[in-house]
Scaffold this motif. Structure first.
Motif, PDB file in Angstrom:
ATOM      1  N   ILE A 109       0.836  -1.205   0.000  1.00 32.09           N
ATOM      2  CA  ILE A 109       0.000   0.000   0.000  1.00 32.09           C
ATOM      3  C   ILE A 109       0.870   1.255   0.000  1.00 32.09           C
ATOM      4  CG2 ILE A 109      -1.636   1.344   1.377  1.00 32.09           C
ATOM      5  CD1 ILE A 109      -2.789  -1.425   2.299  1.00 32.09           C
ATOM      6  N   ILE A 110       1.894   1.266   0.852  1.00 31.79           N
ATOM      7  CA  ILE A 110       2.784   2.435   0.938  1.00 31.79           C
ATOM      8  C   ILE A 110       3.474   2.683  -0.399  1.00 31.79           C
ATOM      9  CG2 ILE A 110       4.935   3.287   1.974  1.00 31.79           C
ATOM     10  CD1 ILE A 110       4.008   1.880   4.588  1.00 31.79           C
ATOM     11  N   LEU A 111       4.011   1.632  -1.007  1.00 37.83           N
ATOM     12  CA  LEU A 111       4.709   1.799  -2.281  1.00 37.83           C
ATOM     13  C   LEU A 111       3.753   2.220  -3.401  1.00 37.83           C
ATOM     14  CD1 LEU A 111       7.274  -1.130  -2.146  1.00 37.83           C
ATOM     15  CD2 LEU A 111       7.663   1.317  -1.720  1.00 37.83           C
ATOM     16  N   SER A 112       2.535   1.732  -3.365  1.00 38.46           N
ATOM     17  CA  SER A 112       1.541   2.149  -4.345  1.00 38.46           C
ATOM     18  C   SER A 112       1.228   3.638  -4.196  1.00 38.46           C
ATOM     19  CB  SER A 112       0.264   1.322  -4.178  1.00 38.46           C
ATOM     20  OG  SER A 112      -0.754   1.799  -5.017  1.00 38.46           O
ATOM     21  N   GLU A 115       4.198   5.611  -5.494  1.00 36.27           N
ATOM     22  CA  GLU A 115       4.221   5.610  -6.953  1.00 36.27           C
ATOM     23  C   GLU A 115       3.283   6.676  -7.514  1.00 36.27           C
ATOM     24  OE1 GLU A 115       4.053   2.366 -10.580  1.00 36.27           O
ATOM     25  OE2 GLU A 115       2.915   1.948  -8.760  1.00 36.27           O
ATOM     26  N   ARG A 116       2.091   6.778  -6.937  1.00 34.92           N
ATOM     27  CA  ARG A 116       1.144   7.807  -7.396  1.00 34.92           C
ATOM     28  C   ARG A 116       1.690   9.213  -7.139  1.00 34.92           C
ATOM     29  NH1 ARG A 116      -3.032   4.391  -5.127  1.00 34.92           N
ATOM     30  NH2 ARG A 116      -3.254   5.850  -3.414  1.00 34.92           N
ATOM     31  N   LEU A 117       2.311   9.416  -5.993  1.00 33.50           N
ATOM     32  CA  LEU A 117       2.866  10.729  -5.669  1.00 33.50           C
ATOM     33  C   LEU A 117       4.041  11.080  -6.587  1.00 33.50           C
ATOM     34  CD1 LEU A 117       2.785  10.591  -1.784  1.00 33.50           C
ATOM     35  CD2 LEU A 117       1.377  12.043  -3.259  1.00 33.50           C
ATOM     36  N   LEU A 118       4.889  10.096  -6.871  1.00 33.88           N
ATOM     37  CA  LEU A 118       6.061  10.348  -7.697  1.00 33.88           C
ATOM     38  C   LEU A 118       5.724  10.591  -9.151  1.00 33.88           C
ATOM     39  CD1 LEU A 118       8.530   7.826  -6.070  1.00 33.88           C
ATOM     40  CD2 LEU A 118       8.566  10.323  -5.870  1.00 33.88           C
ATOM     41  N   SER A 119       4.513  10.245  -9.571  1.00 35.76           N
ATOM     42  CA  SER A 119       4.103  10.512 -10.955  1.00 35.76           C
ATOM     43  C   SER A 119       3.687  11.967 -11.148  1.00 35.76           C
ATOM     44  CB  SER A 119       2.964   9.580 -11.362  1.00 35.76           C
ATOM     45  OG  SER A 119       1.784   9.903 -10.651  1.00 35.76           O
ATOM     46  N   ILE A 120       3.532  12.693 -10.040  1.00 35.70           N
ATOM     47  CA  ILE A 120       3.215  14.123 -10.105  1.00 35.70           C
ATOM     48  C   ILE A 120       4.558  14.875 -10.154  1.00 35.70           C
ATOM     49  CG2 ILE A 120       2.149  16.058  -8.872  1.00 35.70           C
ATOM     50  CD1 ILE A 120       0.500  13.953  -7.313  1.00 35.70           C
ATOM     51  N   PRO A 121       4.702  15.873 -11.010  1.00 34.04           N
ATOM     52  CA  PRO A 121       5.980  16.594 -11.043  1.00 34.04           C
ATOM     53  C   PRO A 121       6.153  17.503  -9.835  1.00 34.04           C
ATOM     54  CG  PRO A 121       4.437  17.574 -12.590  1.00 34.04           C
ATOM     55  CD  PRO A 121       3.763  16.364 -12.013  1.00 34.04           C
ATOM     56  N   ILE A 122       6.521  16.897  -8.705  1.00 33.93           N
ATOM     57  CA  ILE A 122       6.734  17.632  -7.471  1.00 33.93           C
ATOM     58  C   ILE A 122       8.213  17.916  -7.270  1.00 33.93           C
ATOM     59  CG2 ILE A 122       4.652  16.838  -6.304  1.00 33.93           C
ATOM     60  CD1 ILE A 122       6.337  14.619  -5.049  1.00 33.93           C
ATOM     61  N   HIS A 123       8.538  18.789  -6.335  1.00 28.53           N
ATOM     62  CA  HIS A 123       9.930  19.165  -6.095  1.00 28.53           C
ATOM     63  C   HIS A 123      10.702  18.132  -5.299  1.00 28.53           C
ATOM     64  CE1 HIS A 123       9.201  23.755  -6.759  1.00 28.53           C
ATOM     65  NE2 HIS A 123       8.908  23.018  -7.810  1.00 28.53           N
ATOM     66  N   GLY A 124      10.061  17.374  -4.473  1.00 31.28           N
ATOM     67  CA  GLY A 124      10.804  16.399  -3.679  1.00 31.28           C
ATOM     68  C   GLY A 124       9.888  15.592  -2.818  1.00 31.28           C
TER      69      GLY A 124
END
Length: 124
Positions: A109-112, A115-124
């Motif tokens: 669940i955490i990795l899923s 993955e969703r968060l990292l697909s957004i172009p965020i700063h870090g």
């Protein structure tokens, strides 16, 4: 009533009732503390009728006292603080924690979520 994070982590049950309740984590960041990583705090909350009334976090290493009271705002060492107001997540710094639970289903669940968060172009 009292609820302590360390006792809950050790397997003791706790039920939040409508009674006035202190919620205390004397070493918030236990893993950091064990590894001498300097992000450790004492966290205390006070709840009535299952609603948070106020909270206090003392960041020991930084010597910063964070306080907040329902309807009264938040403060750091007595100075008013607030969130940035940034509404565009692509212009935001995102900070997360993986937690300490290594149960395979929890990890999935955490990795899923990551993955969703990292697909957004965020700063870090």
């Amino acid at each position: 009533s009292f609820i302590g994070e360390e006792s809950v982590a050790a397997g003791e049950g706790s039920i939040l009732t409508d009674n006035p309740t202190w919620i205390i984590d004397p070493i918030d960041g236990t893993t950091n503390f064990v590894h001498r990583f300097p992000f450790v705090a004492v966290s205390i909350g006070f709840v009535v009728n299952k609603k948070m009334e106020f909270g206090i976090v003392y960041s020991c290493i930084e010597d910063k006292m964070y306080t907040a009271r329902k309807g009264k705002g938040a403060f750091c060492n007595g100075q008013k603080i607030k969130v940035s107001g940034q509404k565009d997540i692509t212009k935001s710094l995102l900070v997360t924690e993986l937690g300490s639970n290594r149960d395979p289903e929890t990890i999935k669940i955490i990795l899923s979520n990551m993955e969703r968060l990292l697909s957004i172009p965020i700063h870090g």
